[in-house]
Write an enzyme that holds these catalytic residues in place. Structure first.
Site, PDB file in Angstrom:
ATOM      1  N   HIS A 124       0.814  -1.224   0.000  1.00  0.00           N
ATOM      2  CA  HIS A 124       0.000   0.000   0.000  1.00  0.00           C
ATOM      3  C   HIS A 124       0.847   1.274   0.000  1.00  0.00           C
ATOM      4  O   HIS A 124       0.353   2.348   0.335  1.00  0.00           O
ATOM      5  CB  HIS A 124      -0.967  -0.005   1.197  1.00  0.00           C
ATOM      6  CG  HIS A 124      -2.019  -1.074   1.101  1.00  0.00           C
ATOM      7  ND1 HIS A 124      -2.817  -1.477   2.153  1.00  0.00           N
ATOM      8  CD2 HIS A 124      -2.407  -1.854   0.053  1.00  0.00           C
ATOM      9  CE1 HIS A 124      -3.631  -2.437   1.768  1.00  0.00           C
ATOM     10  NE2 HIS A 124      -3.402  -2.698   0.494  1.00  0.00           N
ATOM     11  N   CYS A 135       1.711  11.289 -11.409  1.00  0.00           N
ATOM     12  CA  CYS A 135       2.790  10.316 -11.630  1.00  0.00           C
ATOM     13  C   CYS A 135       2.222   8.927 -11.883  1.00  0.00           C
ATOM     14  O   CYS A 135       1.243   8.542 -11.262  1.00  0.00           O
ATOM     15  CB  CYS A 135       3.692  10.201 -10.403  1.00  0.00           C
ATOM     16  SG  CYS A 135       4.845  11.549 -10.192  1.00  0.00           S
ATOM     17  N   SER A 202      -6.839  -7.367   9.932  1.00  0.00           N
ATOM     18  CA  SER A 202      -8.237  -7.802  10.050  1.00  0.00           C
ATOM     19  C   SER A 202      -8.634  -8.680   8.869  1.00  0.00           C
ATOM     20  O   SER A 202      -9.708  -9.267   8.863  1.00  0.00           O
ATOM     21  CB  SER A 202      -9.171  -6.591  10.147  1.00  0.00           C
ATOM     22  OG  SER A 202      -8.964  -5.744   9.047  1.00  0.00           O
ATOM     23  N   PRO A 227      -4.922 -10.625  18.466  1.00  0.00           N
ATOM     24  CA  PRO A 227      -5.684 -10.789  19.716  1.00  0.00           C
ATOM     25  C   PRO A 227      -7.179 -11.027  19.465  1.00  0.00           C
ATOM     26  O   PRO A 227      -7.892 -11.509  20.345  1.00  0.00           O
ATOM     27  CB  PRO A 227      -5.458  -9.480  20.478  1.00  0.00           C
ATOM     28  CG  PRO A 227      -4.881  -8.513  19.502  1.00  0.00           C
ATOM     29  CD  PRO A 227      -4.382  -9.274  18.310  1.00  0.00           C
TER      30      PRO A 227
HETATM   31  P1  OAD Z   1      -7.093  -3.084  10.614  1.00  0.00           P
HETATM   32  O1  OAD Z   1      -7.191  -1.868  11.489  1.00  0.00           O
HETATM   33  O2  OAD Z   1      -8.235  -3.407   9.744  1.00  0.00           O
HETATM   34  O3  OAD Z   1      -6.800  -4.371  11.504  1.00  0.00           O
HETATM   35  C1  OAD Z   1      -5.821  -4.368  12.508  1.00  0.00           C
HETATM   36  C2  OAD Z   1      -5.792  -5.753  13.111  1.00  0.00           C
HETATM   37  O4  OAD Z   1      -4.731  -5.792  14.040  1.00  0.00           O
HETATM   38  C3  OAD Z   1      -7.067  -6.137  13.867  1.00  0.00           C
HETATM   39  O5  OAD Z   1      -7.480  -7.444  13.467  1.00  0.00           O
HETATM   40  C4  OAD Z   1      -6.624  -6.146  15.333  1.00  0.00           C
HETATM   41  O6  OAD Z   1      -7.315  -7.121  16.113  1.00  0.00           O
HETATM   42  C5  OAD Z   1      -5.156  -6.490  15.185  1.00  0.00           C
HETATM   43  N1  OAD Z   1      -4.300  -6.038  16.291  1.00  0.00           N
HETATM   44  C6  OAD Z   1      -4.454  -4.964  17.114  1.00  0.00           C
HETATM   45  N2  OAD Z   1      -3.433  -4.880  17.973  1.00  0.00           N
HETATM   46  C7  OAD Z   1      -2.597  -5.911  17.696  1.00  0.00           C
HETATM   47  C8  OAD Z   1      -1.359  -6.373  18.229  1.00  0.00           C
HETATM   48  N3  OAD Z   1      -0.761  -5.748  19.234  1.00  0.00           N
HETATM   49  N4  OAD Z   1      -0.787  -7.480  17.687  1.00  0.00           N
HETATM   50  C9  OAD Z   1      -1.388  -8.144  16.656  1.00  0.00           C
HETATM   51  N5  OAD Z   1      -2.564  -7.755  16.110  1.00  0.00           N
HETATM   52  C10 OAD Z   1      -3.153  -6.666  16.620  1.00  0.00           C
HETATM   53  O7  OAD Z   1      -5.737  -2.917   9.770  1.00  0.00           O
HETATM   54  P2  OAD Z   1      -5.294  -3.686   8.441  1.00  0.00           P
HETATM   55  O8  OAD Z   1      -5.802  -5.082   8.410  1.00  0.00           O
HETATM   56  O9  OAD Z   1      -3.838  -3.461   8.307  1.00  0.00           O
HETATM   57  O10 OAD Z   1      -5.516   0.356   3.571  1.00  0.00           O
HETATM   58  O11 OAD Z   1      -6.033  -2.845   7.357  1.00  0.00           O
HETATM   59  C11 OAD Z   1      -5.834  -3.151   6.011  1.00  0.00           C
HETATM   60  C12 OAD Z   1      -5.904  -1.907   5.173  1.00  0.00           C
HETATM   61  O12 OAD Z   1      -7.118  -1.213   5.425  1.00  0.00           O
HETATM   62  C13 OAD Z   1      -4.837  -0.862   5.493  1.00  0.00           C
HETATM   63  O13 OAD Z   1      -3.611  -1.097   4.836  1.00  0.00           O
HETATM   64  C14 OAD Z   1      -5.475   0.393   5.002  1.00  0.00           C
HETATM   65  C15 OAD Z   1      -6.817   0.176   5.649  1.00  0.00           C
HETATM   66  O14 OAD Z   1      -7.854   0.945   5.291  1.00  0.00           O
HETATM   67  C16 OAD Z   1      -5.472   1.483   2.867  1.00  0.00           C
HETATM   68  O15 OAD Z   1      -5.362   2.578   3.374  1.00  0.00           O
HETATM   69  C17 OAD Z   1      -5.538   1.247   1.397  1.00  0.00           C
END
Ligand code: OAD
Length: 260
Positions: A124, A135, A202, A227
């Site tokens: 991303h 660009c 997630s 978690p």
């Molecule tokens: P999310 O905010 O959707 O999910 C974060 C995940 O991390 C959740 O499942 C939490 O339970 C978990 N979590 C929280 N604390 C944690 C810890 N200490 N250790 C392990 N896990 C933990 O974030 P992403 O899945 O990264 O995209 O989201 C995917 C994409 O959606 C991002 O890259 C972004 C977003 O909108 C864009 O901006 C295009």
């Protein structure tokens, strides 16, 4: 109260010892312990407070460039003040240990590279960089690069001195295509790995959430570290419930103990 020691399944340690290639995909959760908000956590996630369609789309930028620039500048400051945590460091150790290793990340914070991870695919983009609004991969304007050079700019957003286009964060917004080369690298690493980790995501944003299925289809052992349950928790071989900053170092410790 002291946390109880983390038990990593012996069968997983065995799979790792025999693995030739290990692939990991990370999401915002791995940086949560560095103080960077996730997106979807109910209380603290960015999408609980802000509307993605008003801030993280090309349409939002064209409609309100100053607002979007300011929001990303704020996030860039948060990220710039943060340091890698034990989870990031453990993944560097895993890369050092594994014969061959790929780290796919959805994160734009660059903390994996700061920790020392080398083979990183940034699906991303990277919030520490900017590029011109017009660009493309084949035609990049000369002003693309490190965002910090625009920190003192009075213009929000600043413009490229050569082509005059607005500068924008070098991240992938909703509705935009991912870099084709990155998708290929991630798909290849997922198909050929023996163990696939999904850490702190997630698992609802595609194509990132699809790579685990390529690993499963090719017989890899799959691991989730989170978690909270995700739509993939039931499908992985080893769902490890807990935070990345605790589980990953425990896994490395057990891997090295049993390896010696
Ligand atoms: P999310 O905010 O959707 O999910 C974060 C995940 O991390 C959740 O499942 C939490 O339970 C978990 N979590 C929280 N604390 C944690 C810890 N200490 N250790 C392990 N896990 C933990 O974030 P992403 O899945 O990264 O995209 O989201 C995917 C994409 O959606 C991002 O890259 C972004 C977003 O909108 C864009 O901006 C295009």
């Amino acid at each position: 109260m002291a946390e109880s020691p983390v038990e990593i399944p012996k069968a997983l340690i065995e799979k790792l010892r025999n693995a030739r290639h290990i692939t990991v995909i990370t999401g915002a959760g791995i940086s949560a312990e560095s103080g960077i908000p996730t997106f979807r956590d109910a209380q603290t996630g960015l999408w609980a407070k802000y509307r993605a369609e008003e801030l993280a789309t090309p349409e939002a930028f064209r409609a309100n460039p100053e607002l979007v620039w300011d929001w990303y500048s704020w996030r860039r400051k948060l990220v710039g003040d943060a340091a890698p945590n034990d989870g990031h460091h453990a993944l560097v150790e895993l890369e050092d240990w594994a014969p061959s290793f790929t780290l796919i990340t959805q994160n734009v914070d660059g903390l994996h590279q700061i920790a020392g991870s080398r083979n990183v695919v940034e699906l991303h983009g990277n919030i520490r960089k900017v590029k011109g609004l017009d660009c493309t991969r084949d035609r990049e304007c000369p002003a693309a690069g490190d965002a910090s050079r625009y920190d003192q700019s009075p213009d929000k957003p600043p413009r490229c001195e050569v082509c005059g286009t607005y500068m924008r964060p070098a991240v992938v917004w909703f509705g935009e295509a991912l870099d084709h080369n990155n998708i290929e690298l991630a798909a290849e690493a997922s198909s050929k790995c023996d163990v696939f980790f999904s850490v702190g995501t997630s698992a609802v944003v595609y194509p990132a959430a699809s790579f685990i299925y390529q690993a499963l289809a090719n017989g890899a052992a799959t691991v989730e570290i989170n978690p909270q349950p995700t739509p993939q928790s039931q499908e992985v071989h080893f769902p490890l419930k807990g935070s990345a900053g605790v589980i990953l170092p425990a896994l490395i410790k057990q891997l090295k103990e049993q390896h010696s």
